[in-house]
Design a protein around this motif. Structure first.
Motif, mmCIF file in Angstrom:
data_model
loop_
_atom_site.group_PDB
_atom_site.id
_atom_site.type_symbol
_atom_site.label_atom_id
_atom_site.label_comp_id
_atom_site.label_asym_id
_atom_site.label_seq_id
_atom_site.Cartn_x
_atom_site.Cartn_y
_atom_site.Cartn_z
ATOM 1 N N ALA A 20 0.817 -1.186 0.140
ATOM 2 C CA ALA A 20 -0.018 0.055 -0.020
ATOM 3 C C ALA A 20 0.888 1.213 0.049
ATOM 4 O O ALA A 20 0.698 2.286 -0.717
ATOM 5 C CB ALA A 20 -0.907 0.125 1.100
ATOM 6 N N ASN A 21 1.867 1.208 0.867
ATOM 7 C CA ASN A 21 2.462 2.335 0.865
ATOM 8 C C ASN A 21 3.257 2.877 -0.365
ATOM 9 O O ASN A 21 3.361 4.060 -0.687
ATOM 10 C CB ASN A 21 3.677 2.461 1.931
ATOM 11 N N ASN A 22 3.938 1.781 -1.057
ATOM 12 C CA ASN A 22 4.705 2.043 -2.299
ATOM 13 C C ASN A 22 3.705 2.332 -3.496
ATOM 14 O O ASN A 22 4.011 3.584 -4.185
ATOM 15 C CB ASN A 22 5.294 0.666 -2.621
ATOM 16 N N LEU A 23 2.463 1.949 -3.407
ATOM 17 C CA LEU A 23 1.535 2.398 -4.351
ATOM 18 C C LEU A 23 1.077 3.818 -4.010
ATOM 19 O O LEU A 23 0.776 4.489 -5.052
ATOM 20 C CB LEU A 23 0.375 1.441 -4.454
ATOM 21 N N GLN A 59 3.514 6.017 -5.454
ATOM 22 C CA GLN A 59 3.346 6.255 -6.822
ATOM 23 C C GLN A 59 2.301 7.109 -7.672
ATOM 24 O O GLN A 59 2.499 7.854 -8.340
ATOM 25 C CB GLN A 59 3.337 4.768 -7.620
ATOM 26 N N LEU A 60 1.303 6.964 -6.718
ATOM 27 C CA LEU A 60 0.234 7.901 -6.997
ATOM 28 C C LEU A 60 0.449 9.334 -6.727
ATOM 29 O O LEU A 60 0.115 10.165 -7.711
ATOM 30 C CB LEU A 60 -1.334 7.728 -6.285
ATOM 31 N N TYR A 61 1.225 9.604 -5.591
ATOM 32 C CA TYR A 61 1.540 10.971 -5.229
ATOM 33 C C TYR A 61 2.364 11.571 -6.358
ATOM 34 O O TYR A 61 2.209 12.481 -7.017
ATOM 35 C CB TYR A 61 2.117 11.096 -3.727
ATOM 36 N N LYS A 62 3.467 10.729 -6.853
ATOM 37 C CA LYS A 62 4.489 11.036 -7.780
ATOM 38 C C LYS A 62 3.666 11.429 -9.205
ATOM 39 O O LYS A 62 4.022 12.313 -9.988
ATOM 40 C CB LYS A 62 5.505 10.126 -7.798
ATOM 41 N N ALA A 63 2.661 10.589 -9.455
ATOM 42 C CA ALA A 63 1.746 10.777 -10.796
ATOM 43 C C ALA A 63 0.951 12.019 -10.977
ATOM 44 O O ALA A 63 0.758 12.537 -12.023
ATOM 45 C CB ALA A 63 0.997 9.524 -11.183
ATOM 46 N N GLY A 64 0.981 12.526 -9.716
ATOM 47 C CA GLY A 64 -0.252 13.515 -9.500
ATOM 48 C C GLY A 64 0.528 14.685 -8.869
ATOM 49 O O GLY A 64 1.440 15.664 -9.615
ATOM 50 N N GLU A 65 0.179 14.962 -7.595
ATOM 51 C CA GLU A 65 0.695 16.189 -6.946
ATOM 52 C C GLU A 65 2.007 16.215 -6.783
ATOM 53 O O GLU A 65 2.843 17.424 -6.614
ATOM 54 C CB GLU A 65 -0.007 16.180 -5.626
ATOM 55 N N GLY A 66 2.847 15.532 -6.854
ATOM 56 C CA GLY A 66 4.327 15.393 -6.616
ATOM 57 C C GLY A 66 4.978 15.966 -7.944
ATOM 58 O O GLY A 66 6.337 15.917 -8.051
ATOM 59 N N LYS A 67 4.470 16.239 -8.976
ATOM 60 C CA LYS A 67 4.991 16.958 -10.102
ATOM 61 C C LYS A 67 4.178 17.960 -10.829
ATOM 62 O O LYS A 67 3.035 17.759 -10.595
ATOM 63 C CB LYS A 67 5.573 15.619 -11.061
ATOM 64 N N VAL A 121 -4.379 1.773 0.242
ATOM 65 C CA VAL A 121 -3.513 2.757 -0.514
ATOM 66 C C VAL A 121 -4.185 4.093 -0.254
ATOM 67 O O VAL A 121 -3.427 5.206 0.127
ATOM 68 C CB VAL A 121 -3.532 2.443 -1.829
ATOM 69 N N PHE A 122 -5.399 4.252 -0.187
ATOM 70 C CA PHE A 122 -6.046 5.617 0.072
ATOM 71 C C PHE A 122 -5.932 5.962 1.445
ATOM 72 O O PHE A 122 -5.328 7.223 1.757
ATOM 73 C CB PHE A 122 -7.545 5.658 -0.136
ATOM 74 N N GLU A 123 -5.711 5.124 2.477
ATOM 75 C CA GLU A 123 -5.519 5.721 3.683
ATOM 76 C C GLU A 123 -3.841 6.144 3.736
ATOM 77 O O GLU A 123 -3.736 7.022 4.372
ATOM 78 C CB GLU A 123 -5.616 4.417 4.642
ATOM 79 N N LYS A 147 -2.029 9.832 4.741
ATOM 80 C CA LYS A 147 -0.833 9.950 5.617
ATOM 81 C C LYS A 147 0.166 10.795 5.313
ATOM 82 O O LYS A 147 0.767 11.732 5.680
ATOM 83 C CB LYS A 147 -0.281 8.405 6.198
ATOM 84 N N ILE A 148 0.621 10.388 3.835
ATOM 85 C CA ILE A 148 1.803 11.222 3.200
ATOM 86 C C ILE A 148 1.333 12.336 2.905
ATOM 87 O O ILE A 148 2.247 13.356 3.236
ATOM 88 C CB ILE A 148 2.064 10.381 1.841
ATOM 89 N N LYS A 149 0.084 12.842 2.433
ATOM 90 C CA LYS A 149 -0.076 14.009 2.003
ATOM 91 C C LYS A 149 -0.814 14.858 2.792
ATOM 92 O O LYS A 149 -1.172 16.109 2.592
ATOM 93 C CB LYS A 149 -1.027 13.705 0.547
ATOM 94 N N GLY A 150 -1.676 14.235 3.936
ATOM 95 C CA GLY A 150 -2.485 14.999 4.817
ATOM 96 C C GLY A 150 -3.926 15.504 4.279
ATOM 97 O O GLY A 150 -4.699 16.421 4.712
#
Length: 317
Positions: free
Chosen positions: A171-174, A177-185, A208-210, A214-217
């Motif tokens: 879950a954390n890795n995915l 990946q979602l963060y990098k595909a969207g808000e992280g770039k 994954v959504f949970e 946690k990562i993004k707040g």
């Protein structure tokens, strides 16, 4: 949201399709039509039971029940009864066809049917579509919707989501990946959003959504709102919401079908007919929570006549 599905229309104990056929024949014979008798039978039978009644009606009277119903009924009530008399997968295939017919596409219908179902249900709808229209559903979709939104719908039609694996270690890795595909770039990698939302199991994606939160707040739903637009946003949001809580998604769709001026009858009929045997009990609970009003009351306030009696009958259970 792992819950036990609560239908409001369940198999009838000591089911007797021949007696039901007789009640329907009497309701349509002679002058006038006894709509209450028709509602009394058809709103309380499952899709499979209604198919058996069709056969028994033909066997007993040498007549086509659907033709008889069409000649006796009219308007939205007729539409609802005919929707009930078709096997559910055939009905949903025809709704997809209708959503793509003529000028303009009803994207919301495509999303509601294709982005919220498991592999087996989607496969059955695809088969029904091909049998009815002599065309693969993917082919019809690619002729009608394009770009990232089209790709989302076609990837749902692969019917190959992993429905078993719920390894929380992934879950954390995915989520990263979602963060990098969207808000992280700068810019959004829609393909990665699509791959992750279309491929992994619902329980794993809930984890994954949970992790994402946690990562993004903030929730992944909020990320979809800020990163995507147009039909793709509507589609991705439906996938996200139905993974998070499917019955709440359908409760909102029911609310939208009755909101504002005029009722979107087609959507209201389809939602009631297609969910009554699956999870309408859960949808009613979520509706009450979200809108502080019983779903039956909302339908009563928004519809009238025989269609009101039919839909309320199916929702009350």
């Amino acid at each position: 949201m792992n819950y036990t599905e609560i239908p409001t229309v369940a198999p009838t104990p000591h089911f007797d399709p021949s007696s039901d056929a007789s009640i329907l024949r009497k309701a349509m014979k002679g002058l006038g039509t006894d709509e209450a008798a028709i509602i009394g039978v058809l709103s309380r039978r499952t899709s499979d039971e209604r198919q058996q009644i069709l056969l028994k009606y033909q066997q007993a009277y040498g007549r086509d029940l659907i033709k008889d119903l069409k000649s006796e009924l009219s308007g939205k009530f007729e539409d609802s009864i005919i929707a009930l008399m078709r096997p559910l997968t055939v009905f949903l295939a025809s709704e997809l066809h209708e959503a793509m017919a003529g000028i303009g596409t009803n994207e919301r219908t495509l999303v509601e049917i294709l982005c919220t179902r498991d592999n087996a249900s989607l496969m059955a709808i695809k088969t029904a579509y091909q049998q009815q229209y002599r065309k693969r559903l993917e082919e019809a979709l690619s002729g009608d919707v394009s770009g990232d939104f089209g790709r989302l719908l076609i990837s749902m039609c692969a019917c190959s989501r992993d429905e078993q694996n719920c390894d929380p270690a992934l879950a954390n890795n995915l989520a990263q990946q979602l963060y990098k595909a969207g808000e992280g770039k700068l810019g959004t990698n829609e393909g990665e959003f699509n791959r992750i939302l279309a491929s992994y199991s619902y329980p794993l994606l809930r984890c994954v959504f949970e992790e994402y939160k946690k990562i993004k707040g903030k929730t992944f739903g909020q990320a979809i709102d800020s990163e995507l637009s147009g039909d793709l946003k509507i589609g991705m949001k439906a996938v996200y919401l139905s993974i998070e809580n499917r019955s709440a998604y359908f409760a909102r769709e029911l609310h939208d079908s009755m909101a504002g001026m005029g009722t979107k009858d087609r959507a209201l009929i389809r939602l009631v007919v297609s969910r009554a045997e699956i999870d309408m009990g859960n949808i009613k609970q979520e509706y009450q929570k979200l809108f502080n009003k019983p779903l039956e009351k909302a339908i009563k306030d928004d519809t009238s006549g025989d269609i009101k009696k039919l839909l309320v009958g199916m929702v009350e259970g």
